[in-house]
Design a protein around this motif. Structure first.
Motif, mmCIF file in Angstrom:
data_model
loop_
_atom_site.group_PDB
_atom_site.id
_atom_site.type_symbol
_atom_site.label_atom_id
_atom_site.label_comp_id
_atom_site.label_asym_id
_atom_site.label_seq_id
_atom_site.Cartn_x
_atom_site.Cartn_y
_atom_site.Cartn_z
ATOM 1 N N LEU A 90 0.817 -1.210 0.000
ATOM 2 C CA LEU A 90 0.000 0.000 0.000
ATOM 3 C C LEU A 90 0.850 1.259 0.000
ATOM 4 O O LEU A 90 0.487 2.248 -0.635
ATOM 5 C CB LEU A 90 -0.953 0.014 1.199
ATOM 6 C CG LEU A 90 -2.162 -0.905 1.076
ATOM 7 C CD1 LEU A 90 -2.932 -0.955 2.385
ATOM 8 C CD2 LEU A 90 -3.074 -0.461 -0.054
ATOM 9 N N ILE A 95 -3.391 3.790 -1.679
ATOM 10 C CA ILE A 95 -4.597 3.114 -1.192
ATOM 11 C C ILE A 95 -5.722 3.099 -2.224
ATOM 12 O O ILE A 95 -6.723 2.428 -2.037
ATOM 13 C CB ILE A 95 -5.101 3.728 0.136
ATOM 14 C CG1 ILE A 95 -5.422 5.202 -0.029
ATOM 15 C CG2 ILE A 95 -4.106 3.499 1.241
ATOM 16 C CD1 ILE A 95 -6.119 5.797 1.174
ATOM 17 N N THR A 96 -5.541 3.844 -3.309
ATOM 18 C CA THR A 96 -6.533 3.799 -4.387
ATOM 19 C C THR A 96 -5.841 3.398 -5.682
ATOM 20 O O THR A 96 -4.667 3.687 -5.893
ATOM 21 C CB THR A 96 -7.233 5.159 -4.583
ATOM 22 O OG1 THR A 96 -6.253 6.158 -4.862
ATOM 23 C CG2 THR A 96 -8.042 5.548 -3.358
ATOM 24 N N TYR A 104 -11.395 5.792 -9.735
ATOM 25 C CA TYR A 104 -10.580 5.421 -8.577
ATOM 26 C C TYR A 104 -11.368 4.488 -7.670
ATOM 27 O O TYR A 104 -12.523 4.753 -7.341
ATOM 28 C CB TYR A 104 -10.165 6.671 -7.781
ATOM 29 C CG TYR A 104 -9.121 7.489 -8.491
ATOM 30 C CD1 TYR A 104 -7.799 7.077 -8.500
ATOM 31 C CD2 TYR A 104 -9.465 8.664 -9.149
ATOM 32 C CE1 TYR A 104 -6.836 7.820 -9.160
ATOM 33 C CE2 TYR A 104 -8.513 9.415 -9.802
ATOM 34 C CZ TYR A 104 -7.195 8.987 -9.806
ATOM 35 O OH TYR A 104 -6.234 9.725 -10.452
ATOM 36 N N ILE A 105 -10.737 3.399 -7.285
ATOM 37 C CA ILE A 105 -11.345 2.443 -6.353
ATOM 38 C C ILE A 105 -10.339 2.114 -5.245
ATOM 39 O O ILE A 105 -9.139 2.344 -5.395
ATOM 40 C CB ILE A 105 -11.797 1.140 -7.060
ATOM 41 C CG1 ILE A 105 -10.603 0.451 -7.750
ATOM 42 C CG2 ILE A 105 -12.918 1.407 -8.043
ATOM 43 C CD1 ILE A 105 -10.918 -0.942 -8.263
ATOM 44 N N GLU A 106 -10.849 1.590 -4.177
ATOM 45 C CA GLU A 106 -9.994 1.200 -3.063
ATOM 46 C C GLU A 106 -9.104 0.027 -3.468
ATOM 47 O O GLU A 106 -9.559 -0.924 -4.105
ATOM 48 C CB GLU A 106 -10.877 0.791 -1.879
ATOM 49 C CG GLU A 106 -10.134 0.389 -0.640
ATOM 50 C CD GLU A 106 -11.081 -0.003 0.477
ATOM 51 O OE1 GLU A 106 -11.224 0.808 1.393
ATOM 52 O OE2 GLU A 106 -11.658 -1.093 0.400
ATOM 53 N N HIS A 107 -7.852 0.106 -3.102
ATOM 54 C CA HIS A 107 -6.906 -0.971 -3.385
ATOM 55 C C HIS A 107 -7.344 -2.224 -2.618
ATOM 56 O O HIS A 107 -7.713 -2.136 -1.451
ATOM 57 C CB HIS A 107 -5.499 -0.544 -2.941
ATOM 58 C CG HIS A 107 -4.407 -1.371 -3.524
ATOM 59 N ND1 HIS A 107 -4.229 -2.699 -3.218
ATOM 60 C CD2 HIS A 107 -3.427 -1.064 -4.403
ATOM 61 C CE1 HIS A 107 -3.188 -3.175 -3.867
ATOM 62 N NE2 HIS A 107 -2.679 -2.197 -4.606
ATOM 63 N N VAL A 110 -6.221 -2.980 0.995
ATOM 64 C CA VAL A 110 -6.794 -2.313 2.165
ATOM 65 C C VAL A 110 -7.619 -3.310 2.969
ATOM 66 O O VAL A 110 -7.521 -3.376 4.198
ATOM 67 C CB VAL A 110 -7.640 -1.081 1.760
ATOM 68 C CG1 VAL A 110 -8.405 -0.524 2.939
ATOM 69 C CG2 VAL A 110 -6.751 -0.020 1.143
ATOM 70 N N ARG A 111 -8.406 -4.127 2.278
ATOM 71 C CA ARG A 111 -9.208 -5.147 2.966
ATOM 72 C C ARG A 111 -8.311 -6.204 3.612
ATOM 73 O O ARG A 111 -8.587 -6.681 4.706
ATOM 74 C CB ARG A 111 -10.197 -5.797 2.001
ATOM 75 C CG ARG A 111 -11.372 -4.892 1.730
ATOM 76 C CD ARG A 111 -12.507 -5.623 1.032
ATOM 77 N NE ARG A 111 -13.126 -4.651 0.155
ATOM 78 C CZ ARG A 111 -13.054 -4.655 -1.159
ATOM 79 N NH1 ARG A 111 -12.418 -5.605 -1.793
ATOM 80 N NH2 ARG A 111 -13.630 -3.705 -1.861
ATOM 81 N N GLU A 114 -6.983 -4.675 6.754
ATOM 82 C CA GLU A 114 -8.010 -4.658 7.789
ATOM 83 C C GLU A 114 -8.194 -6.044 8.407
ATOM 84 O O GLU A 114 -8.298 -6.183 9.631
ATOM 85 C CB GLU A 114 -9.342 -4.176 7.215
ATOM 86 C CG GLU A 114 -9.370 -2.707 6.885
ATOM 87 C CD GLU A 114 -10.635 -2.283 6.154
ATOM 88 O OE1 GLU A 114 -11.453 -3.164 5.767
ATOM 89 O OE2 GLU A 114 -10.820 -1.075 5.968
#
Length: 154
Positions: A90, A95-96, A104-107, A110-111, A114
């Protein structure tokens, strides 16, 4: 499913003398007479997990953990290595990310980060690696002062 076992000294329940004796015996059997935690990291761990194992093993040996708890410790170390790898990716990639449409989307990492954080917190708590979990193990129950009617009503 039964509740988590609390050490007798930190349990607020009033026990009979027989229950106290049984609990003390269970605590002794849980911590004593069993093989101590393996000092060297298992060969199947990746280098980051091995490093984490080596870093914490001296402190872990001070806790009432035995070799039976090794799978949980290995799990903690593996999740730590996943956390480190996800963090590294990351920081390199951000992060995107952009999808095929240019949005743009979440990388996805990231999940993963988490999930690793959640599992690290869970396993660390189970092993006594967090402040709260160590306090539950070691802080004895305070002797409660018996209240008289005068204390209650003035």
């Amino acid at each position: 499913m039964s509740k988590k076992f609390k050490v007798l000294d930190s349990n607020k329940k009033n026990f009979t003398k027989n229950e106290i004796a049984e609990r003390k015996e269970a605590e002794n059997l849980a911590g004593d007479g069993l093989e101590p935690m393996q000092v060297t990291p298992p060969k199947h761990l990746n280098p980051v997990a091995k490093y984490e194992y080596k870093r914490i093993i001296k402190d872990v040996q001070k806790l009432p953990l035995r070799n039976l708890d090794r799978a949980m410790l290995e799990s903690y170390c593996l999740w730590y290595s996943v956390f480190k790898e996800a963090s590294r990716k990351l920081s390199e990639q951000g992060i995107t990310i952009t999808d095929e449409d240019g949005n743009y989307i979440e990388h996805p990492m990231v999940r993963t980060l988490e999930k690793a954080t959640k599992n690290i917190r869970s396993t660390a708590s189970e092993l006594g690696l967090t402040v709260d979990s160590r306090l539950r193990i070691y802080i004895p129950k305070e002797n409660e002062k018996k209240k008289t009617l005068k204390d209650v009503f003035g």
